[in-house]
Design a protein around this motif. Structure first.
Motif, PDB file in Angstrom:
ATOM      1  N   PRO A  29     -16.626  19.302  38.418  1.00 57.37           N
ATOM      2  CA  PRO A  29     -16.450  18.771  37.061  1.00 57.37           C
ATOM      3  C   PRO A  29     -15.141  18.014  36.871  1.00 57.37           C
ATOM      4  CG  PRO A  29     -16.740  21.178  37.045  1.00 57.37           C
ATOM      5  CD  PRO A  29     -16.522  20.775  38.468  1.00 57.37           C
ATOM      6  N   GLY A  32     -10.958  16.229  30.927  1.00 58.04           N
ATOM      7  CA  GLY A  32      -9.999  15.199  30.498  1.00 58.04           C
ATOM      8  C   GLY A  32      -9.402  14.443  31.679  1.00 58.04           C
ATOM      9  N   THR A  34      -6.666  15.184  33.262  1.00 57.46           N
ATOM     10  CA  THR A  34      -5.195  15.133  33.281  1.00 57.46           C
ATOM     11  C   THR A  34      -4.600  15.924  34.448  1.00 57.46           C
ATOM     12  OG1 THR A  34      -4.999  16.980  31.728  1.00 57.46           O
ATOM     13  CG2 THR A  34      -5.004  14.768  30.783  1.00 57.46           C
ATOM     14  N   LEU A  36      -6.870  16.630  37.305  1.00 55.22           N
ATOM     15  CA  LEU A  36      -7.652  16.132  38.439  1.00 55.22           C
ATOM     16  C   LEU A  36      -7.203  14.733  38.889  1.00 55.22           C
ATOM     17  CD1 LEU A  36     -11.374  16.793  38.879  1.00 55.22           C
ATOM     18  CD2 LEU A  36     -10.573  14.467  39.176  1.00 55.22           C
ATOM     19  N   TYR A  47     -12.521  16.563  47.341  1.00 55.70           N
ATOM     20  CA  TYR A  47     -13.954  16.255  47.280  1.00 55.70           C
ATOM     21  C   TYR A  47     -14.118  14.854  46.718  1.00 55.70           C
ATOM     22  CZ  TYR A  47     -12.618  18.430  42.857  1.00 55.70           C
ATOM     23  OH  TYR A  47     -11.940  18.788  41.721  1.00 55.70           O
ATOM     24  N   LEU A  59     -20.180  21.354  24.848  1.00 54.97           N
ATOM     25  CA  LEU A  59     -18.857  21.774  25.333  1.00 54.97           C
ATOM     26  C   LEU A  59     -17.721  21.292  24.434  1.00 54.97           C
ATOM     27  CD1 LEU A  59     -20.456  22.386  27.987  1.00 54.97           C
ATOM     28  CD2 LEU A  59     -18.498  21.533  29.231  1.00 54.97           C
ATOM     29  N   ALA A  73     -15.634  24.502  26.288  1.00 56.07           N
ATOM     30  CA  ALA A  73     -14.616  24.346  27.338  1.00 56.07           C
ATOM     31  C   ALA A  73     -13.973  22.959  27.324  1.00 56.07           C
ATOM     32  CB  ALA A  73     -15.235  24.627  28.698  1.00 56.07           C
ATOM     33  N   TRP A  99       2.379  22.224  22.093  1.00 56.29           N
ATOM     34  CA  TRP A  99       3.500  21.874  22.986  1.00 56.29           C
ATOM     35  C   TRP A  99       3.036  21.609  24.426  1.00 56.29           C
ATOM     36  CZ3 TRP A  99       5.510  27.089  21.072  1.00 56.29           C
ATOM     37  CH2 TRP A  99       4.993  28.143  21.814  1.00 56.29           C
ATOM     38  N   GLY A 101       2.135  19.210  27.204  1.00 56.01           N
ATOM     39  CA  GLY A 101       2.310  17.797  27.558  1.00 56.01           C
ATOM     40  C   GLY A 101       2.799  16.964  26.390  1.00 56.01           C
ATOM     41  N   ASN A 105      -1.615  13.581  26.342  1.00 54.18           N
ATOM     42  CA  ASN A 105      -2.216  14.707  27.081  1.00 54.18           C
ATOM     43  C   ASN A 105      -3.097  15.550  26.174  1.00 54.18           C
ATOM     44  OD1 ASN A 105       0.435  14.573  28.897  1.00 54.18           O
ATOM     45  ND2 ASN A 105      -1.250  15.543  29.981  1.00 54.18           N
ATOM     46  N   GLY A 113     -10.177  22.910  31.117  1.00 57.55           N
ATOM     47  CA  GLY A 113      -9.465  22.350  32.273  1.00 57.55           C
ATOM     48  C   GLY A 113      -8.193  23.133  32.558  1.00 57.55           C
ATOM     49  N   ASN A 114      -7.492  23.542  31.507  1.00 55.59           N
ATOM     50  CA  ASN A 114      -6.259  24.321  31.668  1.00 55.59           C
ATOM     51  C   ASN A 114      -6.565  25.672  32.322  1.00 55.59           C
ATOM     52  OD1 ASN A 114      -3.704  25.796  29.677  1.00 55.59           O
ATOM     53  ND2 ASN A 114      -3.348  24.152  31.115  1.00 55.59           N
ATOM     54  N   ALA A 121       1.609  28.617  35.256  1.00 54.40           N
ATOM     55  CA  ALA A 121       2.453  28.136  34.156  1.00 54.40           C
ATOM     56  C   ALA A 121       1.624  27.543  33.015  1.00 54.40           C
ATOM     57  CB  ALA A 121       3.422  27.080  34.675  1.00 54.40           C
ATOM     58  N   ALA A 122       0.292  27.663  33.081  1.00 52.72           N
ATOM     59  CA  ALA A 122      -0.565  27.066  32.042  1.00 52.72           C
ATOM     60  C   ALA A 122      -0.158  27.603  30.669  1.00 52.72           C
ATOM     61  CB  ALA A 122      -2.022  27.383  32.330  1.00 52.72           C
ATOM     62  N   ASP A 123      -0.002  26.702  29.721  1.00 49.26           N
ATOM     63  CA  ASP A 123       0.522  27.123  28.414  1.00 49.26           C
ATOM     64  C   ASP A 123      -0.469  27.908  27.580  1.00 49.26           C
ATOM     65  OD1 ASP A 123       3.228  26.402  28.298  1.00 49.26           O
ATOM     66  OD2 ASP A 123       2.675  24.293  28.187  1.00 49.26           O
ATOM     67  N   LEU A 166     -17.501  26.237  33.341  1.00 49.99           N
ATOM     68  CA  LEU A 166     -16.979  27.019  32.216  1.00 49.99           C
ATOM     69  C   LEU A 166     -17.559  26.398  30.950  1.00 49.99           C
ATOM     70  CD1 LEU A 166     -15.206  29.188  30.974  1.00 49.99           C
ATOM     71  CD2 LEU A 166     -13.255  27.639  31.174  1.00 49.99           C
TER      72      LEU A 166
HETATM   73  C1  LIG Z   1       2.001  14.499  32.218  1.00 46.90           C
HETATM   74  C2  LIG Z   1       1.327  15.846  32.186  1.00 46.90           C
HETATM   75  C3  LIG Z   1       1.876  16.859  31.404  1.00 46.90           C
HETATM   76  C4  LIG Z   1       1.275  18.111  31.360  1.00 46.90           C
HETATM   77  N1  LIG Z   1       1.849  19.090  30.593  1.00 46.90           N
HETATM   78  C5  LIG Z   1       1.282  20.316  30.554  1.00 46.90           C
HETATM   79  C6  LIG Z   1       1.887  21.360  29.779  1.00 46.90           C
HETATM   80  O1  LIG Z   1       2.903  21.189  29.099  1.00 46.90           O
HETATM   81  N2  LIG Z   1       1.285  22.579  29.798  1.00 46.90           N
HETATM   82  C7  LIG Z   1       0.142  22.827  30.519  1.00 46.90           C
HETATM   83  O2  LIG Z   1      -0.350  23.967  30.500  1.00 46.90           O
HETATM   84  N3  LIG Z   1      -0.436  21.849  31.258  1.00 46.90           N
HETATM   85  C8  LIG Z   1       0.087  20.614  31.289  1.00 46.90           C
HETATM   86  N4  LIG Z   1      -0.485  19.614  32.038  1.00 46.90           N
HETATM   87  C9  LIG Z   1      -1.682  19.919  32.795  1.00 46.90           C
HETATM   88  C10 LIG Z   1      -3.028  19.489  32.131  1.00 46.90           C
HETATM   89  O3  LIG Z   1      -2.842  18.516  31.117  1.00 46.90           O
HETATM   90  C11 LIG Z   1      -3.770  20.696  31.524  1.00 46.90           C
HETATM   91  O4  LIG Z   1      -3.940  21.714  32.496  1.00 46.90           O
HETATM   92  C12 LIG Z   1      -5.121  20.315  30.924  1.00 46.90           C
HETATM   93  O5  LIG Z   1      -5.551  21.331  30.062  1.00 46.90           O
HETATM   94  C13 LIG Z   1      -6.211  20.067  31.979  1.00 46.90           C
HETATM   95  O6  LIG Z   1      -7.416  19.784  31.281  1.00 46.90           O
HETATM   96  P1  LIG Z   1      -8.340  18.549  31.705  1.00 46.90           P
HETATM   97  O7  LIG Z   1      -9.506  18.559  30.799  1.00 46.90           O
HETATM   98  O8  LIG Z   1      -7.574  17.295  31.775  1.00 46.90           O
HETATM   99  O9  LIG Z   1      -8.768  19.050  33.168  1.00 46.90           O
HETATM  100  P2  LIG Z   1      -9.300  18.166  34.408  1.00 46.90           P
HETATM  101  O10 LIG Z   1      -8.153  17.462  35.027  1.00 46.90           O
HETATM  102  O11 LIG Z   1     -10.479  17.374  34.019  1.00 46.90           O
HETATM  103  O12 LIG Z   1      -9.788  19.361  35.350  1.00 46.90           O
HETATM  104  C14 LIG Z   1      -8.864  20.291  35.887  1.00 46.90           C
HETATM  105  C15 LIG Z   1      -9.620  21.255  36.822  1.00 46.90           C
HETATM  106  O13 LIG Z   1     -10.529  22.055  36.069  1.00 46.90           O
HETATM  107  C16 LIG Z   1     -11.868  21.845  36.482  1.00 46.90           C
HETATM  108  N5  LIG Z   1     -12.654  21.877  35.250  1.00 46.90           N
HETATM  109  C17 LIG Z   1     -12.387  21.207  34.099  1.00 46.90           C
HETATM  110  N6  LIG Z   1     -13.244  21.594  33.136  1.00 46.90           N
HETATM  111  C18 LIG Z   1     -14.078  22.501  33.701  1.00 46.90           C
HETATM  112  C19 LIG Z   1     -15.187  23.271  33.214  1.00 46.90           C
HETATM  113  N7  LIG Z   1     -15.596  23.204  31.942  1.00 46.90           N
HETATM  114  N8  LIG Z   1     -15.814  24.103  34.077  1.00 46.90           N
HETATM  115  C20 LIG Z   1     -15.412  24.195  35.370  1.00 46.90           C
HETATM  116  N9  LIG Z   1     -14.372  23.518  35.880  1.00 46.90           N
HETATM  117  C21 LIG Z   1     -13.721  22.676  35.047  1.00 46.90           C
HETATM  118  C22 LIG Z   1     -11.874  20.517  37.207  1.00 46.90           C
HETATM  119  O14 LIG Z   1     -12.916  20.451  38.168  1.00 46.90           O
HETATM  120  C23 LIG Z   1     -10.485  20.538  37.855  1.00 46.90           C
HETATM  121  O15 LIG Z   1     -10.507  21.336  39.007  1.00 46.90           O
HETATM  122  C24 LIG Z   1       0.093  18.344  32.102  1.00 46.90           C
HETATM  123  C25 LIG Z   1      -0.472  17.319  32.886  1.00 46.90           C
HETATM  124  C26 LIG Z   1       0.147  16.081  32.933  1.00 46.90           C
HETATM  125  C27 LIG Z   1      -0.480  14.994  33.768  1.00 46.90           C
END
Ligand SMILES: Cc1cc2nc3c(=O)[nH]c(=O)nc-3n(C[C@H](O)[C@H](O)[C@H](O)COP(=O)(O)OP(=O)(O)OC[C@H]3O[C@@H](n4cnc5c(N)ncnc54)[C@H](O)[C@@H]3O)c2cc1C
Length: 283
Positions: A29, A32, A34, A36, A47, A59, A73, A99, A101, A105, A113-114, A121-123, A166
């Motif tokens: 999957p 967002g 951010t 991946l 992959y 979702l 999710a 807070w 990103g 973000n 995704g988080n 360190a995930a918030d 998820l």
């Molecule tokens: C500049 C920058 C700043 C950031 N700052 C922070 C911060 O302050 N705090 C913080 O905690 N994080 C931060 N992040 C990390 C990121 O933004 C978060 O972890 C965000 O929530 C990821 O969500 P996404 O939808 O973009 O995930 P994606 O990048 O799309 O996916 C992340 C992972 O989760 C998997 N995935 C996504 N959704 C699902 C689903 N529904 N089921 C199964 N697998 C799934 C994907 O396959 C991948 O492995 C930052 C990232 C960047 C680039």
């Protein structure tokens, strides 16, 4: 080395059944993107087939029922921050979303995704631990539900199969946490990965603490619920000696490391200070 885009397959799922069928075929999957896309851009994505789940209606909604709230999710931080019921009943999660990103973000990054990215360190993680969140997964084989506290079992290792999506994050509305506290400590107010993120909640009746929950991020290989500290505090009257005892317990319970963002001793000291600050609000 940067990735070569035509080397990758990206399919936008029509619905959850379509997404889970593709996961069974080896697709992974993207929500967002951010996390991946950082790996993709660096040529480190292990992959080459990804399925976009970002716009699936199943979702992307928040459903409030009498007893719980189900967060899809792929709900973004911006949606969480702006959601009235979440702000009223789950303020720790909304603070964490506010807070994470930058605003960009928060517009793209999702709660799912988080969680699945599984950074210690995930918030959002400490807030979800304090609220005793449940995760709901869906796959071609069916639906599975798991307490979030049982999800992470080692650094970036989770109780989840590769063909599972998820689907929802469930929060019970029946929590008795009249006192709630959250703090992120990082090098600056935005765009900062946490040195420590600390969340706690409890009930307090005539200075006696009950149902206390303490969770911390960035101080162990996984987001940590501090059960030993909770056990010490539950049923006790808040007092200066108890705060001192709790500080010693949590200092022994966390397992921080020294890395590029902070040192082991600083992280431990911050956790102790934040726990003490939370407990003093109960006095
Ligand atoms: C500049 C920058 C700043 C950031 N700052 C922070 C911060 O302050 N705090 C913080 O905690 N994080 C931060 N992040 C990390 C990121 O933004 C978060 O972890 C965000 O929530 C990821 O969500 P996404 O939808 O973009 O995930 P994606 O990048 O799309 O996916 C992340 C992972 O989760 C998997 N995935 C996504 N959704 C699902 C689903 N529904 N089921 C199964 N697998 C799934 C994907 O396959 C991948 O492995 C930052 C990232 C960047 C680039």
């Amino acid at each position: 080395m940067r990735s070569f885009v035509p080397d990758y397959d990206l399919i936008r799922a029509r619905d959850v059944a379509h997404a889970t069928a593709l996961l069974k075929e080896g697709f992974r999957p993207i929500a967002g993107g951010t996390d991946l896309m950082v790996l993709f851009n660096a040529g480190k994505l292990p992959y080459r087939k990804v399925v976009s789940i970002r716009r699936l209606p199943e979702l992307t909604g928040v459903v409030v029922s009498e007893t719980s709230v189900a967060i899809g999710a792929a709900v973004t931080y911006t949606q969480i921050r702006r959601h009235e019921a979440l702000n009223r009943e789950f303020p720790l999660l909304c603070s964490a979303a506010s807070w994470t990103g930058s605003l960009a973000n928060q517009n793209r990054g999702t709660l799912g995704g988080n969680i699945v990215n599984a950074s210690p360190a995930a918030d959002s993680a400490p807030a979800l631990l304090v609220y005793d969140a449940d995760l709901e997964f869906v796959s071609a084989a069916g639906v599975r539900r798991l307490p979030y506290r049982d999800f992470h079992f080692a650094y970036k290792r989770m109780n989840m199969q590769e063909d599972e999506l998820l689907h929802m994050i469930h929060l019970s509305r029946n929590h008795a946490l009249s006192q709630q506290y959250i703090r992120k400590v990082g090098p600056r107010k935005a765009q900062a990965i946490s040195k420590v993120v600390f969340a706690a909640g409890s009930e307090i009746t005539g200075k006696v603490i009950s149902d206390v929950r303490v969770a911390v991020g960035s101080v162990a290989p996984v987001p940590l619920r501090c059960y030993r500290t909770e056990q010490l505090l539950n049923g006790r009257r808040v007092s200066a000696p108890l705060i001192e005892q709790a500080a010693q317990t949590i200092a022994a319970e966390v397992q921080p490391i020294t890395d590029i963002r902070s040192t082991e001793s600083y992280r431990r000291m911050v956790v102790v200070n934040l726990l003490s600050e939370f407990l003093r609000t109960l006095e």
